[in-house]
Motif scaffolding. Structure first.
Motif, PDB file in Angstrom:
ATOM      1  N   GLY A 246       0.810  -1.202   0.000  1.00  9.39           N
ATOM      2  CA  GLY A 246       0.000   0.000   0.000  1.00  9.39           C
ATOM      3  C   GLY A 246       0.852   1.265   0.000  1.00  9.39           C
ATOM      4  O   GLY A 246       1.991   1.273   0.464  1.00  9.39           O
ATOM      5  N   LEU A 247       0.290   2.342  -0.554  1.00  9.68           N
ATOM      6  CA  LEU A 247       0.974   3.633  -0.613  1.00  9.68           C
ATOM      7  C   LEU A 247       0.126   4.685   0.094  1.00  9.68           C
ATOM      8  O   LEU A 247      -1.100   4.704  -0.043  1.00  9.68           O
ATOM      9  N   THR A 248       0.782   5.555   0.827  1.00 14.42           N
ATOM     10  CA  THR A 248       0.118   6.687   1.474  1.00 14.42           C
ATOM     11  C   THR A 248       0.506   7.959   0.748  1.00 14.42           C
ATOM     12  O   THR A 248       1.694   8.231   0.547  1.00 14.42           O
ATOM     13  N   TRP A 249      -0.499   8.741   0.352  1.00 15.86           N
ATOM     14  CA  TRP A 249      -0.256   9.937  -0.458  1.00 15.86           C
ATOM     15  C   TRP A 249      -0.554  11.193   0.334  1.00 15.86           C
ATOM     16  O   TRP A 249      -1.472  11.235   1.162  1.00 15.86           O
ATOM     17  N   LYS A 250       0.227  12.239   0.051  1.00 20.70           N
ATOM     18  CA  LYS A 250       0.027  13.537   0.687  1.00 20.70           C
ATOM     19  C   LYS A 250       0.018  14.630  -0.372  1.00 20.70           C
ATOM     20  O   LYS A 250       0.686  14.517  -1.392  1.00 20.70           O
ATOM     21  N   ARG A 251      -0.732  15.682  -0.102  1.00 22.67           N
ATOM     22  CA  ARG A 251      -0.820  16.823  -1.007  1.00 22.67           C
ATOM     23  C   ARG A 251       0.374  17.740  -0.790  1.00 22.67           C
ATOM     24  O   ARG A 251       0.644  18.171   0.330  1.00 22.67           O
ATOM     25  N   GLN A 252       1.105  18.025  -1.852  1.00 20.00           N
ATOM     26  CA  GLN A 252       2.216  18.975  -1.782  1.00 20.00           C
ATOM     27  C   GLN A 252       1.785  20.380  -2.180  1.00 20.00           C
ATOM     28  O   GLN A 252       2.208  21.360  -1.598  1.00 20.00           O
ATOM     29  N   ALA A 253       0.956  20.446  -3.231  1.00 20.73           N
ATOM     30  CA  ALA A 253       0.438  21.709  -3.750  1.00 20.73           C
ATOM     31  C   ALA A 253      -0.850  21.374  -4.477  1.00 20.73           C
ATOM     32  O   ALA A 253      -1.138  20.190  -4.719  1.00 20.73           O
ATOM     33  N   PRO A 254      -1.673  22.379  -4.819  1.00 19.25           N
ATOM     34  CA  PRO A 254      -2.903  22.073  -5.548  1.00 19.25           C
ATOM     35  C   PRO A 254      -2.616  21.253  -6.800  1.00 19.25           C
ATOM     36  O   PRO A 254      -1.898  21.682  -7.694  1.00 19.25           O
ATOM     37  N   GLY A 255      -3.154  20.039  -6.833  1.00 19.45           N
ATOM     38  CA  GLY A 255      -2.981  19.162  -7.985  1.00 19.45           C
ATOM     39  C   GLY A 255      -1.759  18.274  -7.933  1.00 19.45           C
ATOM     40  O   GLY A 255      -1.635  17.359  -8.747  1.00 19.45           O
ATOM     41  N   ASP A 256      -0.830  18.524  -6.994  1.00 20.16           N
ATOM     42  CA  ASP A 256       0.402  17.734  -6.901  1.00 20.16           C
ATOM     43  C   ASP A 256       0.392  16.897  -5.626  1.00 20.16           C
ATOM     44  O   ASP A 256       0.298  17.437  -4.511  1.00 20.16           O
ATOM     45  N   TYR A 257       0.512  15.572  -5.800  1.00 18.54           N
ATOM     46  CA  TYR A 257       0.470  14.643  -4.682  1.00 18.54           C
ATOM     47  C   TYR A 257       1.673  13.707  -4.762  1.00 18.54           C
ATOM     48  O   TYR A 257       2.066  13.288  -5.857  1.00 18.54           O
ATOM     49  N   VAL A 258       2.261  13.382  -3.589  1.00 14.12           N
ATOM     50  CA  VAL A 258       3.414  12.485  -3.540  1.00 14.12           C
ATOM     51  C   VAL A 258       3.151  11.414  -2.493  1.00 14.12           C
ATOM     52  O   VAL A 258       2.422  11.628  -1.516  1.00 14.12           O
ATOM     53  N   SER A 259       3.747  10.242  -2.703  1.00 12.43           N
ATOM     54  CA  SER A 259       3.612   9.156  -1.759  1.00 12.43           C
ATOM     55  C   SER A 259       4.718   9.226  -0.712  1.00 12.43           C
ATOM     56  O   SER A 259       5.774   9.841  -0.939  1.00 12.43           O
TER      57      SER A 259
END
Length: 376
Positions: A246-259
């Protein structure tokens, strides 16, 4: 035969004279269940005038055909459409990457002629271009609209005069490729071209090795093709043997998400996927594969292994020269200019590489010339 197609276009087509009404349900299922694309173009035999009001196909069109006054299903005459905020960011109507340049190009296009009636956008549909000269109870009448239904997509063009973007535009000195580019992007959007998806994963760097820790990145847009502000992104990583992580994702900026970082445990072909929702709306899913090379300690040890080199030199009769300030390396390089050079265990003597041998050769040549000159 519908499953063998990617998209179907109804170009000013009144179906009743050719196929039974029940066949339209097959087209609607083609969109919802098979992920097909459908585009309907305007004209005097299309939309309401084509008998599509209340039909199964109308359920997957992005515009509501009801509410028209009898006799108003088609309005003749020129009009100039304008882009809505959705149209300004939608990839089908984006000829230029710069928003201001794209708006100027749109405003330079010739007027269109003839407009089919549509009340408003319907569930799942968005209006990208509208006719401010024609009003409905909900504002300006739709001209170009897009919609997503089930796993497929549909497009409505409420006029049959887009050809003016080519011939009339060219006659006025404009760029005729505008028309071609519009339909190229429209078809790409209808058939789910990856470059036009709302959720797009960025491929990881090349040359990944087992044991590397990696972050994955995703670009997420909403249905108006603007950066998703508060999307919920989920995803997973699958190795070559089918093990799932499984991967957990976080919002970095509007529209940009990183795991969060995750370790790539073994070699082979791995796959990563991500999907996103915003509120109650499903935005989409993307999946990519990438190769992982075997773990190698060589890449963790950069530089010379002096212990190994000394053992190698001892067994082969050589010596290890350290370049760290002793000058031995430079002495070794200077010695390469000597007359004797050792090559693979053989010694090659070069007697001509001395001054005396060179002078003797010149004297012999001079003597030969003198004898030929005076004796012959």
């Amino acid at each position: 035969e519908l499953p063998s197609f990617d998209a179907v276009i109804f170009a000013n087509f009144d179906y009743a004279a050719y196929v039974p009404r029940r066949y339209l349900k097959n087209v609607a299922d083609f969109v919802r269940e098979a992920g097909g694309g459908v585009a309907m173009l305007g004209g005097d035999r299309s939309f309401g005038l084509g008998g599509y009001i209340g039909s199964p196909l109308a359920e997957v069109l992005p515009v509501d055909l009801r509410g028209g006054v009898p006799g108003s299903e088609f309005r003749s005459g020129p009009f100039r459409p304008r882009l809505t905020p959705t149209g300004l960011s939608h990839p089908v109507l984006r000829w230029k990457q710069d928003g201001e340049d794209n708006r100027k190009l749109w405003e330079s296009l010739p007027e269109l002629d003839g407009l089919n009636w549509a009340w408003r956008a319907r569930g799942g549909g968005v209006v990208a271009a509208e006719a401010p000269q024609v009003k409905t109870e909900y504002g300006a009448a739709p001209v170009i609209a897009f919609g997503e239904y089930g796993v497929g997509r549909t497009m409505a063009v409420m006029t049959d005069s887009l050809w003016r973007w080519k011939s009339v535009n060219e006659a006025r000195g404009g760029d005729p490729s505008v028309y071609r580019d519009f339909w190229t992007r429209a078809l790409r959007w209808l058939v789910h071209d990856p470059d036009m998806e709302l959720v797009r994963l960025s491929p990881p760097v090349e040359g990944l090795r087992a044991g590397t820790r990696v972050r994955f990145a995703a670009r997420v847009l909403d249905h108006y093709y603007k950066p998703a502000e508060e999307a919920e992104v989920s995803g997973k990583l699958v190795d070559e043997e089918g093990n799932v992580f499984g991967l957990t994702w976080k919002r970095q900026a509007p529209g940009d998400y990183v795991s969060d970082p995750v370790e790539i445990g073994g070699e082979g072909l791995w796959r990563v996927s991500a999907e996103a929702i915003e509120g109650s709306e499903y935005l989409g899913r993307d999946e990519i594969g990438f190769p992982v090379e075997p773990h190698s300690p060589e890449y963790q040890r950069v530089g010379a292994d002096l212990e190994y080199l000394e053992k190698l030199a001892e067994s082969s009769g050589g010596r290890v020269v350290d370049s760290g300030g002793s000058g031995e390396l430079f002495k070794l390089l200077e010695s390469q200019g000597r007359a004797a050079t050792e090559v693979v265990g053989r010694r090659i003597n070069e007697p001509w590489a001395t001054t005396w041998v060179l002078l003797l050769a010149v004297a012999l040549l001079g003597l030969d010339w003198a004898l030929r000159r005076f004796l012959l």
